[in-house]
Write a protein that holds these residues in place. Structure first.
Motif, PDB file in Angstrom:
ATOM      1  N   ALA A  31       0.830  -1.208   0.000  1.00  0.00           N
ATOM      2  CA  ALA A  31       0.000   0.000   0.000  1.00  0.00           C
ATOM      3  C   ALA A  31       0.868   1.264   0.000  1.00  0.00           C
ATOM      4  O   ALA A  31       0.556   2.239  -0.700  1.00  0.00           O
ATOM      5  CB  ALA A  31      -0.927  -0.005   1.208  1.00  0.00           C
ATOM      6  N   SER A  51      -6.859   8.520  -7.811  1.00  0.00           N
ATOM      7  CA  SER A  51      -7.502   7.206  -7.663  1.00  0.00           C
ATOM      8  C   SER A  51      -6.527   6.194  -7.057  1.00  0.00           C
ATOM      9  O   SER A  51      -6.899   5.413  -6.163  1.00  0.00           O
ATOM     10  CB  SER A  51      -7.994   6.714  -9.024  1.00  0.00           C
ATOM     11  N   ILE A  52      -5.293   6.196  -7.526  1.00  0.00           N
ATOM     12  CA  ILE A  52      -4.288   5.264  -7.000  1.00  0.00           C
ATOM     13  C   ILE A  52      -4.004   5.561  -5.529  1.00  0.00           C
ATOM     14  O   ILE A  52      -3.885   4.644  -4.701  1.00  0.00           O
ATOM     15  CB  ILE A  52      -3.001   5.345  -7.837  1.00  0.00           C
ATOM     16  N   ALA A  55      -6.899   4.346  -3.389  1.00  0.00           N
ATOM     17  CA  ALA A  55      -6.875   2.890  -3.298  1.00  0.00           C
ATOM     18  C   ALA A  55      -5.785   2.427  -2.335  1.00  0.00           C
ATOM     19  O   ALA A  55      -5.981   1.484  -1.556  1.00  0.00           O
ATOM     20  CB  ALA A  55      -6.649   2.293  -4.692  1.00  0.00           C
ATOM     21  N   ALA A  56      -4.634   3.083  -2.373  1.00  0.00           N
ATOM     22  CA  ALA A  56      -3.540   2.730  -1.474  1.00  0.00           C
ATOM     23  C   ALA A  56      -3.919   2.982  -0.017  1.00  0.00           C
ATOM     24  O   ALA A  56      -3.638   2.159   0.867  1.00  0.00           O
ATOM     25  CB  ALA A  56      -2.290   3.526  -1.843  1.00  0.00           C
ATOM     26  N   ALA A  58      -6.989   3.060   1.232  1.00  0.00           N
ATOM     27  CA  ALA A  58      -8.010   2.082   1.611  1.00  0.00           C
ATOM     28  C   ALA A  58      -7.390   0.725   1.917  1.00  0.00           C
ATOM     29  O   ALA A  58      -7.764   0.054   2.893  1.00  0.00           O
ATOM     30  CB  ALA A  58      -9.038   1.956   0.481  1.00  0.00           C
ATOM     31  N   LEU A  59      -6.415   0.305   1.098  1.00  0.00           N
ATOM     32  CA  LEU A  59      -5.741  -0.974   1.323  1.00  0.00           C
ATOM     33  C   LEU A  59      -4.960  -0.969   2.632  1.00  0.00           C
ATOM     34  O   LEU A  59      -4.982  -1.941   3.393  1.00  0.00           O
ATOM     35  CB  LEU A  59      -4.812  -1.279   0.150  1.00  0.00           C
ATOM     36  N   TRP A  62      -7.459  -1.219   5.533  1.00  0.00           N
ATOM     37  CA  TRP A  62      -8.032  -2.555   5.606  1.00  0.00           C
ATOM     38  C   TRP A  62      -7.036  -3.566   6.167  1.00  0.00           C
ATOM     39  O   TRP A  62      -7.396  -4.491   6.892  1.00  0.00           O
ATOM     40  CB  TRP A  62      -8.479  -2.970   4.206  1.00  0.00           C
TER      41      TRP A  62
END
Length: 346
Positions: A31, A51-52, A55-56, A58-59, A62
């Motif tokens: 991430a 966007s990237i 996403a990073a 969020a990962l 999580w």
């Protein structure tokens, strides 16, 4: 992998087995790498880079066990650190606001140190690109001259290295101080007095950065006005007879001239990074009989002498590859002008 992430936490004690910790650590590192890639991508595409990055983030969230609790602990640590260093941060910024303008005013090598510091920190700088071109050219000549490259020479502590190091310290220290002071304010730990002081200091820094070129102009004018007798002594023999072959002149020292280069001479020697302006790479005879001096070490402005009865600095100078337009000029003394030109490729 999803099953491992969801079920690797013991509900009773919150313990995570080794396999689960390794998986989580791997995902977190991925991430972070993805986040750095997204930040790099922002330069080319704002939407794709954003966007990237999302996403990073969020990962990472999580893959982090008990993220909310850890985030609260981290926030508490940040609040304590920011509170303890808040006065030091604001004091450092205030000190920078006092020292840096004074440095600019009294030291002719300020702009050179500032430009090299930006280059070394990877900050885009138009003048810095020219410095790197000179350094690349000098590296090609090392085998012939057996002398240090332009980069190595300027970064020597006996030349400009100490100034560059001080500038890097100021720039990095200011960034850290802004981060700490801003964190202290965002986390609602700052008083109204602190907030007012922070706004005033940051406003002063913003004004200084925006007006740096104008401050440089007035600083050079001040230094040249005090140092004008040195340029007047260099001018006298040039008005009597313009050299057509190499020799030595008062104040200028050794120079190169040739009859195939009428009206031009080049002082010999390396750039001198001193606190006052010296004679740059070109001394030129003007059409009205005057003389134009390039000023090192910054090469931002020119010093011109125009004899009585002339119209003063030229509005436009045409060359083979470049056309220079007068940006501004200021009369320093009778016949003496400080000028700045902007060049446009033909």
């Amino acid at each position: 992998m999803l099953r491992i992430i969801q079920s690797d936490v013991c509900e009773a004690c919150g313990h995570i087995p080794l396999s689960g910790r390794l998986v989580r650590m791997t995902l977190q590192l991925f991430a972070l790498w993805l986040l750095l890639s997204g930040l790099e991508r922002l330069r080319d595409s704002l939407l794709e880079g954003t966007s990237i990055c999302l996403a990073a983030i969020a990962l990472f969230v999580w893959a982090t066990h008990n993220f909310r609790v850890k985030a609260k602990k981290l926030l508490g640590v940040a609040r304590n650190v920011a509170a303890r260093t808040s006065r030091w941060s604001l004091g450092f910024l205030l000190l920078v606001l006092i020292i840096v303008p004074a440095w600019l005013w009294w030291d002719a090598s300020f702009r050179s140190a500032y430009t090299w510091a930006r280059v070394d920190l990877g900050i885009p700088d138009a003048m810095g690109e020219g410095y790197l071109d000179l350094s690349s050219l000098s590296e090609l000549m090392i085998q012939v001259t057996e002398e240090p490259s332009y980069y190595q020479r300027t970064h020597s502590f006996s030349v400009l290295g100490s100034r560059i190091a001080a500038m890097i310290f100021i720039m990095c220290g200011s960034a850290v101080a802004l981060l700490l002071a801003g964190t202290h304010i965002i986390l609602r730990g700052a008083s109204k007095t602190y907030l007012v002081g922070f706004v005033l200091v940051v406003s002063g820094l913003v004004v200084f950065i925006n007006q740096q070129d104008n401050l440089l102009w007035y600083a050079v004018r001040h230094r040249i006005s005090n140092d004008l007798p040195r340029f007047q002594r260099a001018l006298e023999p040039l008005l009597q007879e313009w050299p057509t072959r190499p020799g030595t002149l008062p104040e200028i020292g050794r120079f190169f001239a040739h009859k195939k280069r009428p009206g031009k001479l080049t002082p010999l020697g390396k750039t001198q990074y001193r606190t006052h302006e010296t004679f740059g790479a070109d001394v030129e005879k003007l059409p009205d009989g005057g003389v134009r001096f390039a000023l090192e070490p910054h090469y931002l402005f020119l010093l011109e002498y125009h004899p009585p009865g002339s119209s003063g600095p030229q509005v436009e100078i045409s060359g083979d590859n470049w056309t220079s337009h007068l940006v501004r000029s200021d009369r320093i003394a009778e016949g003496w002008y400080l000028t700045e030109y902007g060049a446009v490729r033909n």
